[in-house]
Design an enzyme around this catalytic site. Structure first.
Site, short mmCIF file in Angstrom:
data_model
loop_
_atom_site.label_atom_id
_atom_site.label_comp_id
_atom_site.label_asym_id
_atom_site.label_seq_id
_atom_site.Cartn_x
_atom_site.Cartn_y
_atom_site.Cartn_z
N ASP A 4 0.81 -1.21 0.00
CA ASP A 4 0.00 0.00 0.00
C ASP A 4 0.85 1.27 0.00
O ASP A 4 1.82 1.38 0.77
CB ASP A 4 -0.85 -0.02 1.27
CG ASP A 4 -1.76 1.17 1.40
OD1 ASP A 4 -2.79 1.19 0.72
OD2 ASP A 4 -1.44 2.10 2.17
N GLU A 55 1.35 -0.44 -5.08
CA GLU A 55 0.33 0.56 -5.40
C GLU A 55 0.97 1.94 -5.49
O GLU A 55 1.41 2.48 -4.47
CB GLU A 55 -0.75 0.57 -4.31
CG GLU A 55 -1.94 1.45 -4.67
CD GLU A 55 -2.40 2.36 -3.54
OE1 GLU A 55 -1.64 2.62 -2.60
OE2 GLU A 55 -3.54 2.83 -3.63
#
Ligand code: NOJ
Ligand code: MG
Length: 593
Positions: free
Chosen positions: A244, A312
């Site tokens: 993330d 990401e």
């Protein structure tokens, strides 16, 4: 000869196309690694390179104990569906202990499961049950920040000797007797990225919400802690990680102000107001990503298949590629970094066939030949693809990303064409959106997070009637898995499933080509398998008017193998080049040899 109006059968054209110079929308022949010179045909040998990854948003997937929130036992109950669809791997959005300020992206214990979702034993069972079905399991990994409730932050607040430097703390700057933050950095969730702590009498950095303090990666102890977390889950048996917000790991050591971006749509409080040259994509961040990859490779060396990482990053496309590894390939990074460019950042409702062509070509153009392409339609941070690009385009896009070489990523619900749900500001949870109800409809990510629509019973079969944490969309009676499965040969779901089945035959190919052309509203993409020369062509009318393919493409004998739900063709029909393709109709054919 190989220009937009070629009338040759495409295989012949293929031999010539390498000599043509490419203009936007022209026919272009690419290898499976996206190169135009015919070199770099690559055998995709590792499991993940041709896999379909399915993102599960656990809180909204299936609520097994009827308490309003989806859970791990719910996912276990639905593994048969996932297997039936033909999915190779699931990625679970965070299931760790968390106060749920940012729906689990604020972690208070990296090594335990939140009680909303179940227990570590449930997770173990999920891994076993998934593996029994040949499905791999990827966990979300959130290294940039913890929850402010994490024991490390609580100790850091107190200036504890071990944890004092676990987070990014800075003294205030006093301007005309007033306390101000150390610099102008902004949070992605709006406003200053600095929050004052009365307790410690310093500011701490949070690139996301106030409840998500950034870890201090300039402290080697932090790096070690977060590496240990990876090893902990690898030992537990997971197959990899979705990482993330990794663009934000390191910040400038000198804490310099960022310059304005010049974006006229952003006000001074908006993240887009500044150019993030000191808080995003820092050199040290990339080195750490490469170190994470080394850790995974070392761990995998003695195992039967590699454990993987996918990152990401929403940076510009050239910078994004650096998360795959260096351009020279001297250091490897993520197995793949999400391609948000082709179908999320690069396309808007009403797109033309040339724009679609360009969106795909763009990714191929940038990706270094040694890396594996990937194709993403949506996720829990984006308006659902059905809503964003139109439900009438869902089948074509699902077919398209399935025949493109490399990895396919599906966000749960895309297989049934689920649209955004209806949520009011009072019902919402997205921390950045509920701060200001007057802009909730524009900013909230709650719409794409409403419960999965399983069937037409109460709460769409998400649970047995308890009020779901986010409301079930009223559209569930029209759009649900059960009805698409039972009645709909032509349903989104069956088309998705047929496409994934066909995709199996694309595996273990020594190399193949994708040929992309765009003719007025007609988009054409071709996939040729190297072992047997099977030649698949997707005809997709992206416009509002019917088109006649023979106007642009030489007639050939071709059999329909998959078609969109609005098509009159049946599987096995001969494709009629002189007939018309309706608005948004997509037909995948196999050319007869
Ligand atoms: C990206 C996640 O996908 C998003 O949902 C979250 O809010 C931010 N990172 C912060 O963790
Ligand atoms: Mg950071």
């Amino acid at each position: 000869m190989c220009n937009t109006r070629h009338k040759m059968k495409s295989l012949q054209c293929l031999m010539f196309a390498v000599f043509c110079s490419v203009a936007f929308g022209d026919t272009v022949v690419l290898t499976n690694t996206g190169k135009e010179d015919g070199s770099n045909l690559k055998l995709f040998t590792e499991w993940w390179e041709t896999s379909v990854f399915y993102q599960i948003y656990p809180r909204s997937f299936k609520d097994s104990d009827n308490d309003g929130s989806g859970d791990l036992q719910g996912i276990i109950q639905k593994l048969d569906h996932i297997q039936d669809a033909g999915i190779d791997a699931v990625w679970l959005s965070p299931i760790y202990k968390s106060p749920q300020v940012d729906n689990g992206y604020d972690i208070s214990d990296y090594r335990d499961v939140d009680e909303i979702y179940g227990t570590l034993d449930d997770l173990k069972q999920l891994l076993d049950e998934a593996h029994k079905r040949g499905i791999k399991v990827i966990l979300d990994y959130v290294p940039n920040h913890t929850s402010d409730q994490h024991a490390w932050f609580q100790a850091s607040l107190k200036n504890d000797s071990v944890y004092a430097d676990y987070y990014v703390w800075k003294d205030a700057v006093i301007v005309n007797g007033t306390r101000t933050p150390p610099n102008n950095w902004l949070s992605e969730f709006k406003g200053s990225a600095w929050e004052w702590s009365e307790e410690r009498q310093q500011y701490y950095l949070h690139q996301f919400s106030v409840a998500q303090p950034d870890l201090n990666y300039r402290n080697p102890a932090v790096v070690n802690e977060l590496k240990d977390v990876l090893t902990y889950w690898l030992d537990f048996g997971v197959d990899g990680f979705r990482m993330d917000a990794v663009f934000a790991l390191f910040e400038d050591a000198q804490f310099r102000d960022e310059p304005p971006s010049g974006d006229t749509n952003s006000g001074p409080e908006d993240y887009g107001y500044l150019k993030h040259i000191y808080t995003a994509d820092q050199h040290e961040t990339l080195q750490l990503i490469y170190d994470f990859r080394d850790l995974l490779d070392k761990y995998s060396a003695n195992l039967s298949y590699p454990r993987i990482m996918m990152t990401e990053v929403y940076s510009d496309i050239a910078t994004t590629m650096l998360y795959y590894g260096t351009y020279s390939g001297s250091r490897k990074g993520a197995h793949f970094t999400f391609n948000f460019w082709s179908f999320i950042l690069g396309l808007q409702k009403g797109f033309t066939s040339t724009q679609l062509w360009g969106s795909i070509y763009n990714w191929f153009n940038y990706i270094p030949a040694q890396y594996t392409p990937n194709w993403v339609l949506g996720n829990h941070d984006q308006s659902r693809v059905s809503t964003r690009l139109g439900p009438e385009n869902v089948d074509a896009l699902n077919i398209l990303i399935s025949i493109l070489p490399g990895v396919q990523v599906t966000y749960n619900g895309e297989e049934i064409g689920q649209e955004n749900g209806e949520v009011t500001c009072e019902q919402g949870y997205d921390p950045q959106a509920i701060k200001n109800c007057s802009t909730f409809n524009q900013t909230s990510r709650d719409f794409e997070r409403t419960p999965f629509q399983w069937d037409s019973t109460v709460n769409a079969g998400f649970n047995e009637g308890a009020e779901p944490w986010l409301p079930v969309s009223q559209k569930y009676l029209e759009t649900n898995l059960e009805s698409q499965n039972v009645t709909g040969i032509n349903s989104h779901y069956n088309i998705y499933k047929q496409t994934l089945q066909l995709r199996q035959s694309f595996r273990n190919e020594t190399g193949y080509f994708v040929l992309l052309s765009s003719y007025a509203n007609l988009f054409v993409a071709e996939r040729i398998l190297s072992s047997n020369n099977d030649d698949y062509v997707l005809y997709y009318n992206v416009g509002d008017e019917a088109v006649t393919p023979s106007k642009y493409i030489a007639e050939a004998n071709a059999t329909v193998v998959i078609r969109s739900s609005n098509s009159a063709y049946n599987i096995g029909d001969l494709f009629n080049y002189n007939g018309t393709l309706l608005a948004r109709e997509a037909v995948l054919v196999r050319l007869d040899k």
